[in-house]
Design an enzyme around this catalytic site. Structure first.
Site, PDB file in Angstrom:
ATOM      1  N   LYS A 121      34.313  47.812   9.111  1.00 34.83           N
ATOM      2  CA  LYS A 121      33.164  47.483   8.813  1.00 34.83           C
ATOM      3  C   LYS A 121      33.190  46.232   8.174  1.00 34.83           C
ATOM      4  O   LYS A 121      33.709  46.011   6.933  1.00 34.83           O
ATOM      5  CB  LYS A 121      32.272  48.469   7.782  1.00 34.83           C
ATOM      6  CG  LYS A 121      30.798  48.085   7.482  1.00 34.83           C
ATOM      7  CD  LYS A 121      30.170  49.416   6.975  1.00 34.83           C
ATOM      8  CE  LYS A 121      28.780  49.055   6.616  1.00 34.83           C
ATOM      9  NZ  LYS A 121      28.251  47.710   6.552  1.00 34.83           N
ATOM     10  N   CYS A 127      12.629  31.510 -28.468  1.00 40.11           N
ATOM     11  CA  CYS A 127      13.979  32.088 -28.671  1.00 40.11           C
ATOM     12  C   CYS A 127      15.022  30.996 -28.167  1.00 40.11           C
ATOM     13  O   CYS A 127      15.018  31.006 -26.968  1.00 40.11           O
ATOM     14  CB  CYS A 127      13.961  33.517 -28.309  1.00 40.11           C
ATOM     15  SG  CYS A 127      15.662  34.182 -28.103  1.00 40.11           S
ATOM     16  N   ASP A 187      31.964  42.904   6.066  1.00 44.02           N
ATOM     17  CA  ASP A 187      30.875  42.715   5.070  1.00 44.02           C
ATOM     18  C   ASP A 187      30.367  41.372   5.242  1.00 44.02           C
ATOM     19  O   ASP A 187      30.722  40.426   4.478  1.00 44.02           O
ATOM     20  CB  ASP A 187      31.495  42.910   3.665  1.00 44.02           C
ATOM     21  CG  ASP A 187      30.497  42.746   2.589  1.00 44.02           C
ATOM     22  OD1 ASP A 187      29.407  42.956   3.090  1.00 44.02           O
ATOM     23  OD2 ASP A 187      30.853  42.700   1.503  1.00 44.02           O
ATOM     24  N   GLU A 243      36.518  51.421  13.644  1.00 45.84           N
ATOM     25  CA  GLU A 243      36.934  49.966  13.489  1.00 45.84           C
ATOM     26  C   GLU A 243      36.236  49.463  12.026  1.00 45.84           C
ATOM     27  O   GLU A 243      35.665  50.251  11.528  1.00 45.84           O
ATOM     28  CB  GLU A 243      36.103  49.230  14.678  1.00 45.84           C
ATOM     29  CG  GLU A 243      34.614  49.342  14.703  1.00 45.84           C
ATOM     30  CD  GLU A 243      33.774  48.834  15.755  1.00 45.84           C
ATOM     31  OE1 GLU A 243      34.290  49.061  16.879  1.00 45.84           O
ATOM     32  OE2 GLU A 243      32.787  48.077  15.512  1.00 45.84           O
ATOM     33  N   CYS A 264      12.086  40.281 -25.647  1.00 44.09           N
ATOM     34  CA  CYS A 264      11.882  39.371 -26.725  1.00 44.09           C
ATOM     35  C   CYS A 264      10.574  38.593 -26.294  1.00 44.09           C
ATOM     36  O   CYS A 264      10.756  37.860 -25.388  1.00 44.09           O
ATOM     37  CB  CYS A 264      13.049  38.557 -27.192  1.00 44.09           C
ATOM     38  SG  CYS A 264      12.819  37.504 -28.254  1.00 44.09           S
ATOM     39  N   LYS A 280      32.179  54.353   3.887  1.00 42.56           N
ATOM     40  CA  LYS A 280      32.775  53.097   2.803  1.00 42.56           C
ATOM     41  C   LYS A 280      33.682  53.228   2.003  1.00 42.56           C
ATOM     42  O   LYS A 280      33.714  54.358   1.536  1.00 42.56           O
ATOM     43  CB  LYS A 280      31.262  52.940   2.006  1.00 42.56           C
ATOM     44  CG  LYS A 280      30.104  52.296   3.221  1.00 42.56           C
ATOM     45  CD  LYS A 280      29.347  51.016   2.424  1.00 42.56           C
ATOM     46  CE  LYS A 280      28.262  51.074   2.500  1.00 42.56           C
ATOM     47  NZ  LYS A 280      27.695  49.858   1.780  1.00 42.56           N
ATOM     48  N   TYR A 315      30.670  43.207  18.083  1.00 36.65           N
ATOM     49  CA  TYR A 315      31.256  44.606  18.270  1.00 36.65           C
ATOM     50  C   TYR A 315      29.964  45.495  18.792  1.00 36.65           C
ATOM     51  O   TYR A 315      30.276  46.615  19.214  1.00 36.65           O
ATOM     52  CB  TYR A 315      31.785  45.309  16.780  1.00 36.65           C
ATOM     53  CG  TYR A 315      30.463  45.102  15.959  1.00 36.65           C
ATOM     54  CD1 TYR A 315      29.273  45.736  15.802  1.00 36.65           C
ATOM     55  CD2 TYR A 315      30.791  44.254  14.589  1.00 36.65           C
ATOM     56  CE1 TYR A 315      28.447  45.634  14.936  1.00 36.65           C
ATOM     57  CE2 TYR A 315      29.646  43.929  13.791  1.00 36.65           C
ATOM     58  CZ  TYR A 315      28.669  44.496  13.973  1.00 36.65           C
ATOM     59  OH  TYR A 315      27.676  44.444  12.844  1.00 36.65           O
ATOM     60  N   CYS A 331      15.324  41.069 -31.619  1.00 33.44           N
ATOM     61  CA  CYS A 331      16.151  40.273 -30.713  1.00 33.44           C
ATOM     62  C   CYS A 331      17.298  39.662 -31.517  1.00 33.44           C
ATOM     63  O   CYS A 331      17.197  39.111 -32.367  1.00 33.44           O
ATOM     64  CB  CYS A 331      15.140  39.090 -30.374  1.00 33.44           C
ATOM     65  SG  CYS A 331      16.348  37.588 -29.476  1.00 33.44           S
ATOM     66  N   CYS A 383      17.123  35.681 -32.052  1.00 32.85           N
ATOM     67  CA  CYS A 383      16.004  35.111 -32.917  1.00 32.85           C
ATOM     68  C   CYS A 383      15.370  35.949 -34.061  1.00 32.85           C
ATOM     69  O   CYS A 383      14.785  35.669 -34.966  1.00 32.85           O
ATOM     70  CB  CYS A 383      14.895  34.312 -31.950  1.00 32.85           C
ATOM     71  SG  CYS A 383      13.672  35.599 -31.184  1.00 32.85           S
TER      72      CYS A 383
END
Ligand code: IVH
Length: 668
Positions: free
Chosen positions: A116, A431, A118, A114, A426, A314, A226, A408, A411
């Site tokens: 699955k 920043c 989600d 059957e 950073c 799956k 189910y 970074c 900045c």
């Protein structure tokens, strides 16, 4: 691999998986695809199997996640709600069937196949045919009682049809949201300038856990059933009979269902399901193959976590190949640098994808992703697309590994790698990218929830230097708004009103919005409940903080460090000066607060109360319940089979009471 490096990886994986469990189950905001998550779990399980001497109790491989949140009563399932083992491969599936057939000493076992679904797992209890309770899976043993919200589901009958009902039955299934409803709600939110939900599963999970009944009523949820938990007396003896019975009772069941024999028969059904699943009402991410006969199921039994008689196959998320043109680095509100793949646009699961996350430096290095590479991208459940792997055969002759920046990009500050963390950060709190991120977070749905203060507006406010920290939001004026793109009188007034209204938010939202390291929504709720105010939080020591349920060492030091920084103090003071007046969770009145200032520890099995009930009783009288016994413990409430805590309490001279004494003390 050496033992030491195995151990280090195991610890890393456990922490990482716990974080993703929290994001998925509790917050309904996953960051990675199921496929990547399952991959992490698989890697951990393999390492644990290779190192059997390590303690396993603390491992997320030994338990299902936990979806319980503040605001709902916990309810204990009569039979645990287990998880399912899963696989993505035919070979593993065939091995599963071989194990089943060997275990039962039979050939060509009968299975059902059957979809699955989600969605969000739920257990319904019907007594004498009447719906009395709907409970989420929780930690598998006890879940949240969401009966009031579930009653809004139109397809869920309050009474079973017909007059053949067991005295009591736990019927399990999945609450989900139709894609159309998901799209309708998102369109409404888009018009209102609100953040979009990422996928129907997250929205369904978020909705069933809402405390605002009116809002729940507005969002249409659906359900399919189910599974079977406890049933007194037993009324059916196989999956097939059970499904027929569910239909007779008028309950919604999955629309397609296959009865098959042996590995090949089952696999064909799995493939057929994959082809037709696009037409189902519910999001479907796999097939569940179950042994049909209940007596055969019982003969095989279960592990601590999942039955041996069922497996989920799956379906891998849709993938596509494309060329990675550039790698850019995004700086988040906490200063974390996230590498992003800028892609040649490609069609994937119905949308055009031109950017995908590369997660972090370590992940990038592991996959050795380089500019110019052809990469496989994937989008699972409409979550942000991710780069799965490099197609090495297509790598250009001249290519170089990506050098992660030392400064970074927003900045120019030198970046730091923090001990024990995967992230590179950073550390400049001014920043501009961090400022933007902090403002967006502050205004977002899980925090102050300021309607109309989304990404686009924040971007402009920061770029024009109108705001540079969260307290500046409260100094905004009508004229500032009118100067923004697409702002007219009405939108400006609405935003100002939303900002004003946010001053009275629930305390936990403000605590979450401050952006204290490690303090997510659930920690913020724990803190709000235990401390009742921002000042109390700012003055709390690490020792005091770790006494609070749900707060660990790392979070506690994060909080103390946050309030130790003058700049943060200035911002918090400015918020209050602007009129911030958060609502603290209700505290017991003085008269009821007979346990005020007293710390309790509860251990062992109490004769009539569940531990949660005893805890609620202590808290309702103003007392605190801690997890471990220390010198500061005032009372140990001990039940049957109280172990080391009792010994420790006795050695420290802590007063030990039983349930009867606790009840008597509470009644005084
Ligand atoms: S049977 C003993 N059947 O998937 C566990 N589960 O990943 C029996 N799920 O916990 C579960 N669709 O919440 C079963 N057709 C289906 C399902 C299904 C979705 C969920 C369920 C389960 C989880 C495992």
């Amino acid at each position: 691999m050496s033992k030491a490096s195995d151990l280090k990886r195991i610890e890393q994986l456990r922490a990482e998986i716990r974080r993703h469990d929290e994001l998925y189950y509790r917050n309904a905001e996953p960051e990675i695809s199921d496929f990547d998550y399952d991959g992490l779990k698989r890697e951990l399980a393999d390492l644990e199997a290779a190192n059997p001497e390590l303690p396993m109790e603390a491992s997320p491989t030994q338990a299902v996640g936990d979806d319980r949140v503040e605001g709902f009563e916990s309810y204990r399932h009569r039979l645990p709600m287990q998880s399912l083992d899963n696989t993505y491969s035919k070979d593993e599936f065939v091995a599963f069937v071989a194990r089943v057939e060997k275990g039962l000493e039979i050939e060509n076992a009968h299975f059902t196949v059957e979809p699955k679904i989600d969605g969000v797992a739920v257990s319904l209890t019907y007594e004498q045919g009447e719906l009395v309770r709907a409970v989420t899976r929780g930690n598998g043993i006890e879940g949240d009682d969401v009966t009031a919200n579930a009653r809004f589901i139109e397809s869920l009958p309050g009474s079973l049809q017909g007059d053949f009902h067991p005295d009591l039955i736990e019927i399990r299934g999945e609450i989900f949201m139709h894609v159309e409803e998901f799209e309708r709600l998102n369109a409404e939110r888009r018009e209102a300038g609100l953040e979009q939900f990422k996928n129907p599963r997250n929205l369904a999970a978020g909705t069933i856990k809402m405390l605002d009944r009116e809002e729940v009523a507005k969002r249409k949820l659906d359900i399919v059933l189910y599974g079977l938990g406890d049933c007194r007396p037993a009324v059916v003896s196989s999956q097939i009979e059970y499904r027929k019975q569910l239909v007779l009772w008028g309950l919604p069941v999955v629309e397609r269902f296959w009865e098959v024999e042996g590995a090949e028969g089952a696999w064909s059904a799995v493939e057929e399901l994959d082809e037709v699943r696009g037409g189902f009402a519910f999001p479907t991410d796999g097939a569940v193959v179950k042994l049909d006969s209940f007596s055969q199921q019982d003969a095989l039994g279960a592990t601590s976590k999942a039955p041996r008689w069922a497996i989920a196959v799956k379906f891998a998320a849709e993938q596509a190949e494309t060329v990675l043109e550039r790698i850019t680095i995004q700086v988040g509100r906490t200063g974390t640098l996230t590498p992003v793949a800028e892609l040649q646009p490609v069609q994937l699961a119905g949308t055009t994808v031109s950017r995908a996350t590369l997660h972090n430096q370590e992940e990038m290095a592991r996959k050795d992703v380089r500019v110019g590479d052809t990469v496989v991208v994937e989008k699972a459940g409409e979550i942000i697309p991710a780069v799965v792997r490099v197609v090495l055969e297509k790598r250009p002759e001249e290519s170089a590994s990506f050098v992660f920046p030392e400064r970074c990009p927003a900045c120019g500050t030198e970046v730091s790698k923090i001990e024990g963390e995967v992230a590179v950060r950073c550390l400049n709190s001014e920043c501009p990218d961090q400022v933007r991120g902090r403002l967006e977070h502050f205004a977002s749905r899980q925090c102050l929830d300021i309607e109309g203060l989304g990404e686009a507006v924040v971007d402009q406010l920061v770029a024009r230097k109108i705001v540079s920290n969260i307290s500046d939001i409260y100094g905004l004026e009508y004229e500032d708004m009118l100067a923004l793109d697409k702002f007219a009188e009405k939108s400006a007034r609405n935003l100002l009103a939303a900002i004003e209204a946010s001053k009275g938010v629930e305390l936990w939202r403000l605590l979450h919005g401050l952006g204290i390291p490690q303090v997510g929504a659930s920690a913020a709720k724990d803190l709000a409940k235990a401390l009742g105010g921002v000042r109390e939080l700012s003055e709390a020591s690490v020792e005091r903080l770790v006494e609070i349920d749900g707060i660990g060492e790392k979070t506690a030091s994060g909080i103390v460090a946050y309030f130790g920084d003058e700049r943060n103090k200035t911002v918090v003071d400015a918020l209050f000066a602007a009129g911030m007046n958060p609502k603290a969770p209700e505290r017991p009145s003085e008269a009821d607060a007979i346990f005020a200032g007293k710390t309790f520890v509860i251990t062992g099995t109490l004769p009539t109360m569940k531990r949660d009930e005893a805890k609620a009783l202590v808290e309702s009288k103003g007392g605190k319940v801690a997890g471990s016994v220390s010198k500061k413990t005032d009372f140990l409430v001990a039940g049957e089979a109280a172990g080391s805590k009792l010994t420790k309490a006795e050695s420290l001279g802590v007063t030990v009471v039983d349930e009867a004494e606790l009840l008597k003390m509470s009644a005084d």
